[in-house]
Design an enzyme around this catalytic site. Sequence first.
Site, short mmCIF file in Angstrom:
data_model
loop_
_atom_site.label_atom_id
_atom_site.label_comp_id
_atom_site.label_asym_id
_atom_site.label_seq_id
_atom_site.Cartn_x
_atom_site.Cartn_y
_atom_site.Cartn_z
CG ASP A 82 -2.02 0.91 1.27
OD1 ASP A 82 -2.48 1.29 0.17
OD2 ASP A 82 -2.47 1.28 2.38
CG HIS A 83 -0.43 4.82 0.22
ND1 HIS A 83 -0.88 5.78 -0.65
CD2 HIS A 83 -1.52 4.43 0.92
CE1 HIS A 83 -2.18 5.96 -0.49
NE2 HIS A 83 -2.60 5.15 0.46
CG HIS A 178 -5.28 7.93 3.48
ND1 HIS A 178 -4.78 8.74 2.50
CD2 HIS A 178 -5.39 6.70 2.95
CE1 HIS A 178 -4.59 8.01 1.40
NE2 HIS A 178 -4.95 6.78 1.65
N GLY A 179 -7.63 8.04 7.39
CA GLY A 179 -7.62 8.24 8.84
C GLY A 179 -8.98 8.61 9.40
CB VAL A 231 -11.22 -0.73 5.20
CG1 VAL A 231 -11.73 -0.46 6.61
CG2 VAL A 231 -12.33 -0.52 4.19
P1 13P Z 1 -8.55 4.53 6.16
O1 13P Z 1 -7.57 4.39 7.26
O2 13P Z 1 -9.20 5.89 6.16
O3 13P Z 1 -9.53 3.43 6.13
O4 13P Z 1 -7.74 4.48 4.79
C1 13P Z 1 -7.08 3.32 4.43
C2 13P Z 1 -6.36 3.49 3.15
O5 13P Z 1 -6.80 4.16 2.24
C3 13P Z 1 -5.07 2.80 3.02
O6 13P Z 1 -4.46 3.06 1.80
#
Ligand code: 13P
Length: 294
Positions: A82-83, A178-179, A231
């Site tokens: 991720d990212h 995010h978050g 998520v």
């Molecule tokens: P959230 O923490 O808002 O669910 O986002 C998760 C996310 O996009 C990880 O790449």
Amino acid sequence: MYASMKEMLLHAHKNNYAVMAINCVNMEQAKAIIQSAEEERSAVIINISPRQMKAHGHGDILAPMIRNMAEKVSVPVAFNLDHGTAMEDIVKAMQYGFSSVMIDASGCDFEENVRRTALVASLAHSQGRSCEAELGHVGLASQSDNDKVDLFTNVAQAKEFVEKTGCDCLAVAIGTAHGKYPEGFVPKLDFERLRELKEELKMPLVLHGGSGAGEENIRRVVACGINKINVCTDLFRHATNTAIQVLEKTPSIDYMDLCIEIQNAMKDFIKSYMRVIGSSGRYGFEKPEGQDLD
Ligand code: 13P
């Protein structure tokens, strides 16, 4: 089965539903995610960011464990970086055996984002892995503002971006973040832009910041063409809240039993989310002979 994201997201794209991509940092989470997918007959993506890998869920340890668990179930399970912003993290994830990677160069200008994404996509494809990219920029929920639309994904640019990079799925910025959002804040999403992006790109689209967006928004983004929903925050919170409740009720609980309680609570959360986004019941349920995850 252990799979890349490509086929499962094309299936979701063709059949108008979304697959959860859940951030995971340990064995209990991995078990909760994979068992939920198997019980719901749903595909699933396990995500981990470079920050999470450095802090706790080391990729070289998690990748073989997840692959092992995934091979015991009949539904497709992907393990995705991720990212990934640094090339070093992306290459390491491939070496560890991740089935998919995300290159996030959304902080760069358009040309540089294209250059980095095209490079990672070709590298990933040469090894049978899929590649996610981001255009526009999904920011932090704590800084959310419903009028801040300058970083939303531009439709014309997105078409050029996908043609030039060959990425398999595209994370779009349409108003989520995010978050954890400030108390009482509900993000206003640009559904019209999302519809235009789907119409123009005709490919799997990704929503980051799946936590706190509200069930109505989540149902609508799926109806408008989102096929992967990330998520993290909500599931982590749910796990922490469960730990607090269990410990308040039974302070003497054995550590392993606490882990199992948290794992089961995470499963309830994941399974109901899968039903909301329509991924449940999409795959067969023939478990390979003699294999069990419990
Ligand atoms: P959230 O923490 O808002 O669910 O986002 C998760 C996310 O996009 C990880 O790449």
